[in-house]
Design a protein around this motif. Structure first.
Motif, PDB file in Angstrom:
ATOM      1  N   ALA A 172      18.198   0.252   5.547  1.00 11.68           N
ATOM      2  CA  ALA A 172      16.733   0.430   5.557  1.00 11.68           C
ATOM      3  C   ALA A 172      16.082  -0.451   4.478  1.00 11.68           C
ATOM      4  CB  ALA A 172      16.378   1.887   5.315  1.00 11.68           C
ATOM      5  N   GLU A 173      16.895  -1.185   3.746  1.00  9.56           N
ATOM      6  CA  GLU A 173      16.437  -2.049   2.646  1.00  9.56           C
ATOM      7  C   GLU A 173      15.670  -1.246   1.595  1.00  9.56           C
ATOM      8  OE1 GLU A 173      14.422  -5.199   4.760  1.00  9.56           O
ATOM      9  OE2 GLU A 173      16.335  -6.257   5.050  1.00  9.56           O
ATOM     10  N   GLN A 174      16.153  -0.014   1.361  1.00 10.00           N
ATOM     11  CA  GLN A 174      15.544   0.870   0.363  1.00 10.00           C
ATOM     12  C   GLN A 174      15.943   0.381  -1.026  1.00 10.00           C
ATOM     13  OE1 GLN A 174      16.128   4.972   1.645  1.00 10.00           O
ATOM     14  NE2 GLN A 174      16.173   5.627  -0.485  1.00 10.00           N
ATOM     15  N   GLN A 175      15.005   0.430  -1.959  1.00  8.18           N
ATOM     16  CA  GLN A 175      15.239  -0.134  -3.284  1.00  8.18           C
ATOM     17  C   GLN A 175      16.217   0.699  -4.116  1.00  8.18           C
ATOM     18  OE1 GLN A 175      15.058  -1.487  -7.046  1.00  8.18           O
ATOM     19  NE2 GLN A 175      13.848   0.363  -6.769  1.00  8.18           N
ATOM     20  N   MET A 176      16.199   2.012  -3.889  1.00 12.14           N
ATOM     21  CA  MET A 176      17.042   2.893  -4.710  1.00 12.14           C
ATOM     22  C   MET A 176      17.329   4.181  -3.956  1.00 12.14           C
ATOM     23  SD  MET A 176      15.848   5.200  -7.775  1.00 12.14           S
ATOM     24  CE  MET A 176      16.933   5.917  -8.942  1.00 12.14           C
ATOM     25  N   ILE A 177      18.497   4.750  -4.219  1.00 15.27           N
ATOM     26  CA  ILE A 177      18.779   6.080  -3.661  1.00 15.27           C
ATOM     27  C   ILE A 177      19.580   6.909  -4.662  1.00 15.27           C
ATOM     28  CG2 ILE A 177      20.817   5.203  -2.387  1.00 15.27           C
ATOM     29  CD1 ILE A 177      20.274   7.473  -0.337  1.00 15.27           C
ATOM     30  N   CYS A 178      19.145   8.161  -4.858  1.00 12.38           N
ATOM     31  CA  CYS A 178      19.923   9.145  -5.615  1.00 12.38           C
ATOM     32  C   CYS A 178      20.588  10.052  -4.594  1.00 12.38           C
ATOM     33  CB  CYS A 178      19.006  10.016  -6.472  1.00 12.38           C
ATOM     34  SG  CYS A 178      18.499   9.273  -8.000  1.00 12.38           S
TER      35      CYS A 178
ATOM     36  N   PRO B 171       0.810  -1.218   0.000  1.00 11.40           N
ATOM     37  CA  PRO B 171       0.000   0.000   0.000  1.00 11.40           C
ATOM     38  C   PRO B 171       0.847   1.273   0.000  1.00 11.40           C
ATOM     39  CG  PRO B 171      -0.067  -1.082   2.137  1.00 11.40           C
ATOM     40  CD  PRO B 171       0.741  -1.960   1.251  1.00 11.40           C
ATOM     41  N   PRO B 172       0.277   2.346  -0.567  1.00 18.39           N
ATOM     42  CA  PRO B 172       1.011   3.622  -0.676  1.00 18.39           C
ATOM     43  C   PRO B 172       1.562   4.114   0.656  1.00 18.39           C
ATOM     44  CG  PRO B 172      -1.016   3.711  -1.932  1.00 18.39           C
ATOM     45  CD  PRO B 172      -1.025   2.397  -1.214  1.00 18.39           C
ATOM     46  N   HIS B 173       0.834   3.858   1.773  1.00 19.11           N
ATOM     47  CA  HIS B 173       1.380   4.398   3.027  1.00 19.11           C
ATOM     48  C   HIS B 173       2.711   3.727   3.376  1.00 19.11           C
ATOM     49  CE1 HIS B 173      -0.934   0.943   4.749  1.00 19.11           C
ATOM     50  NE2 HIS B 173       0.085   0.887   5.560  1.00 19.11           N
ATOM     51  N   LEU B 174       2.926   2.504   2.875  1.00 16.18           N
ATOM     52  CA  LEU B 174       4.224   1.859   3.113  1.00 16.18           C
ATOM     53  C   LEU B 174       5.314   2.519   2.281  1.00 16.18           C
ATOM     54  CD1 LEU B 174       3.686  -1.986   3.468  1.00 16.18           C
ATOM     55  CD2 LEU B 174       4.116  -0.271   5.219  1.00 16.18           C
ATOM     56  N   TRP B 175       4.973   2.879   1.024  1.00 15.63           N
ATOM     57  CA  TRP B 175       5.977   3.576   0.188  1.00 15.63           C
ATOM     58  C   TRP B 175       6.315   4.913   0.827  1.00 15.63           C
ATOM     59  CZ3 TRP B 175       2.392   3.830  -4.661  1.00 15.63           C
ATOM     60  CH2 TRP B 175       2.015   2.519  -5.057  1.00 15.63           C
ATOM     61  N   LEU B 176       5.232   5.633   1.259  1.00 18.61           N
ATOM     62  CA  LEU B 176       5.452   6.965   1.824  1.00 18.61           C
ATOM     63  C   LEU B 176       6.291   6.843   3.084  1.00 18.61           C
ATOM     64  CD1 LEU B 176       1.918   8.535   1.368  1.00 18.61           C
ATOM     65  CD2 LEU B 176       4.029   9.154   0.201  1.00 18.61           C
ATOM     66  N   HIS B 177       5.960   5.827   3.878  1.00 19.13           N
ATOM     67  CA  HIS B 177       6.681   5.641   5.130  1.00 19.13           C
ATOM     68  C   HIS B 177       8.163   5.406   4.864  1.00 19.13           C
ATOM     69  CE1 HIS B 177       8.293   3.338   8.533  1.00 19.13           C
ATOM     70  NE2 HIS B 177       7.644   4.244   9.217  1.00 19.13           N
ATOM     71  N   SER B 178       8.459   4.485   3.907  1.00 19.10           N
ATOM     72  CA  SER B 178       9.867   4.159   3.691  1.00 19.10           C
ATOM     73  C   SER B 178      10.605   5.289   2.991  1.00 19.10           C
ATOM     74  CB  SER B 178      10.004   2.852   2.913  1.00 19.10           C
ATOM     75  OG  SER B 178       9.398   3.007   1.667  1.00 19.10           O
ATOM     76  N   THR B 179       9.885   6.165   2.274  1.00 21.68           N
ATOM     77  CA  THR B 179      10.568   7.240   1.559  1.00 21.68           C
ATOM     78  C   THR B 179      10.777   8.465   2.437  1.00 21.68           C
ATOM     79  OG1 THR B 179       9.468   6.430  -0.403  1.00 21.68           O
ATOM     80  CG2 THR B 179      10.560   8.548  -0.607  1.00 21.68           C
ATOM     81  N   PHE B 180       9.753   8.824   3.229  1.00 17.92           N
ATOM     82  CA  PHE B 180       9.829  10.113   3.932  1.00 17.92           C
ATOM     83  C   PHE B 180      10.055  10.002   5.441  1.00 17.92           C
ATOM     84  CE2 PHE B 180       7.405  11.035   0.067  1.00 17.92           C
ATOM     85  CZ  PHE B 180       8.263  11.975  -0.473  1.00 17.92           C
ATOM     86  N   LEU B 181       9.691   8.903   6.044  1.00 19.45           N
ATOM     87  CA  LEU B 181       9.902   8.803   7.489  1.00 19.45           C
ATOM     88  C   LEU B 181      11.169   7.998   7.748  1.00 19.45           C
ATOM     89  CD1 LEU B 181       6.241   8.177   8.590  1.00 19.45           C
ATOM     90  CD2 LEU B 181       7.508  10.313   8.533  1.00 19.45           C
ATOM     91  N   ARG B 182      11.581   7.996   9.008  1.00 16.73           N
ATOM     92  CA  ARG B 182      12.794   7.263   9.321  1.00 16.73           C
ATOM     93  C   ARG B 182      12.513   5.771   9.470  1.00 16.73           C
ATOM     94  NH1 ARG B 182      16.457  10.851  13.228  1.00 16.73           N
ATOM     95  NH2 ARG B 182      16.462  12.419  11.603  1.00 16.73           N
ATOM     96  N   PRO B 183      12.936   4.955   8.510  1.00 12.11           N
ATOM     97  CA  PRO B 183      12.631   3.530   8.620  1.00 12.11           C
ATOM     98  C   PRO B 183      13.574   2.844   9.603  1.00 12.11           C
ATOM     99  CG  PRO B 183      13.689   4.037   6.528  1.00 12.11           C
ATOM    100  CD  PRO B 183      13.719   5.284   7.330  1.00 12.11           C
ATOM    101  N   ARG B 184      13.186   1.664  10.045  1.00 10.97           N
ATOM    102  CA  ARG B 184      14.063   0.890  10.935  1.00 10.97           C
ATOM    103  C   ARG B 184      15.254   0.368  10.147  1.00 10.97           C
ATOM    104  NH1 ARG B 184      11.334  -3.096  15.071  1.00 10.97           N
ATOM    105  NH2 ARG B 184      13.189  -4.230  14.426  1.00 10.97           N
ATOM    106  N   LEU B 185      16.430   0.414  10.748  1.00 12.32           N
ATOM    107  CA  LEU B 185      17.623  -0.093  10.076  1.00 12.32           C
ATOM    108  C   LEU B 185      17.880  -1.526  10.544  1.00 12.32           C
ATOM    109  CD1 LEU B 185      19.972   3.034  10.263  1.00 12.32           C
ATOM    110  CD2 LEU B 185      18.231   2.473   8.562  1.00 12.32           C
ATOM    111  N   LYS B 186      18.186  -2.422   9.590  1.00 15.56           N
ATOM    112  CA  LYS B 186      18.378  -3.823   9.982  1.00 15.56           C
ATOM    113  C   LYS B 186      19.767  -4.034  10.590  1.00 15.56           C
ATOM    114  CE  LYS B 186      19.818  -5.570   5.400  1.00 15.56           C
ATOM    115  NZ  LYS B 186      19.487  -6.524   4.339  1.00 15.56           N
ATOM    116  N   SER B 187      19.903  -5.120  11.343  1.00 15.51           N
ATOM    117  CA  SER B 187      21.214  -5.477  11.892  1.00 15.51           C
ATOM    118  C   SER B 187      21.913  -6.416  10.903  1.00 15.51           C
ATOM    119  CB  SER B 187      21.041  -6.199  13.232  1.00 15.51           C
ATOM    120  OG  SER B 187      22.238  -6.876  13.543  1.00 15.51           O
TER     121      SER B 187
END
Ligand code: NDP
Ligand code: RET
Length: 310
Positions: free
Chosen positions: A252-258, A12-28
């Motif tokens: 953060a397991e982000q798919q892409m970063i510029c 859902p879009p709120h997950l995209w928004l969350h991972s893009t604009f809020l501070r996501p949890r960082l994995k160990s």
């Protein structure tokens, strides 16, 4: 229609928004085995040290044995296990042989950072064919062989992470770096297709991250510059900042970063604006001739015998 709605409910879009604009949890990644290519280079060394700080065990690959060993020493001072291999990424056999040795001597790699990269730094018509070919072999073909060597173990465990250090020049191009743009557009296409494949196979434990930086102050593109008045608005990136931003995206397991974020704009306008409007913007911002001083630099160094070719 139902399937379409269902697909959106699954992501859902709120997950995209969350991972893009809020501070996501960082994995160990404590104890994970992380392989970094080009680890003797500027960004590769900083990646090695950042992964070491996170507690990852390291496998470092580079064709420059001395530089690779220096990185290893620095990482060992942080207190992690480090293994070095001298590998020529432009040779498929060298990659497969080193991969076999890593599996036998160290174990299963769970994080792969495809960082090594080269650029010819000459005008297409002045450039030896081998130098153009080398850019494609190292920046693009090596991704095939690295993935073929290490993805099967990740698939067997449904666990792993493949990081592609591409470039802003994998998302939009400029003049006089045909070899580099071709290889980095290739790397971006490779990353995207692989990511879709993993998702289509429901291998949700294997993550991918694409890193697309603007000019980084490492010397690789020394001399490359945009219009003087805009240089303070978009300055070259500091290597450490680039790696720290990349690490955040990876953990953060982000798919892409510029990097910096402003690079999303030329990426989008390339697709959205008419060609002529993009050409005018390039001219206005000095994006059209930004590589000329870089190529002059390489020419001067080559004629002084300071730069090694292939
Ligand atoms: N610097 C920049 O402005 C930007 C860089 N990037 C990308 O970031 C990555 C790292 O760049 P950076 O740290 O600046 O570059 P460096 O040249 O400092 O590091 C690259 C490393 O890769 C090694 N390498 C080159 N060819 C091979 C090969 N055939 N086999 C094994 N190792 C090889 C180099 O060894 P040697 O020194 O002996 O050649 C070097 O140690 C690259 O993929 C680059 O394209 C992306 C955006 C901007
Ligand atoms: C083309 C262009 C620009 C310049 C981009 C440059 C100079 C990118 C260099 C990237 C490098 C060196 C990447 C290495 O991997 C602007 C002014 C941002 C916007 C207009 C279009």
């Amino acid at each position: 229609y139902n399937l379409f709605i269902h697909s959106f409910i699954l992501s859902p879009p709120h997950l995209w928004l969350h991972s893009t604009f809020l501070r996501p949890r960082l994995k160990s990644i404590d104890g994970e085995l992380c392989l970094i290519t080009g680890a003797g280079g500027a960004l590769g060394r900083l990646f090695a040290l950042e992964f070491a700080k996170e507690g990852a065990r390291l496998v470092l690959w580079d064709c420059n044995t001395a530089a690779n060993e220096q990185t290893a020493e620095l990482a060992r001072e942080i207190g992690v296990e480090v293994h070095t291999y001298t590998v020529d990424l432009s040779k498929r056999q060298s990659i497969y042989e080193a991969a076999d040795r890593v599996r036998a001597e160290v174990g299963e790699v769970s994080i792969l950072v495809n960082n090594a990269g080269v650029v010819a730094g000459r005008r297409l018509l002045d450039c030896p064919d081998e130098l153009l070919e080398r850019t494609l072999l190292v920046n693009c073909h090596a991704l095939f062989w690295m993935t073929k060597a290490f993805l099967p173990q990740m698939k067997a465990n449904n666990h792993g992470h493949i990081v592609t250090i591409a470039s802003a020049l994998g998302l939009f191009s400029t003049a006089c770096v045909e070899d580099y743009c071709a290889s980095k557009f290739g790397a971006v296409g490779f990353h995207e297709s692989l990511t879709h494949e993993l998702l289509a196979e429901d291998l949700d434990g294997i993550k991918t991250t694409l890193v697309c930086p603007y000019i980084v102050d490492t010397g690789m593109f020394a001399g490359c510059e945009i219009r003087k008045e805009l240089r303070s608005l978009i300055p070259p990136l500091q290597p450490l900042y680039t790696v720290q931003q990349s690490m955040k995206a990876i953990l953060a397991e982000q798919q892409m970063i510029c990097i910096p974020r402003i690079m999303y704009i030329p990426f989008l306008t390339r697709a959205l604006l008419p060609w002529e409007a993009n050409v005018a913007t390039y001219r206005f911002m000095g994006g059209d001739k930004c590589m000329l001083p870089f190529i002059k630099n390489v020419e001067m160094k080559t004629s002084n015998g300071h730069i090694k070719s292939s």
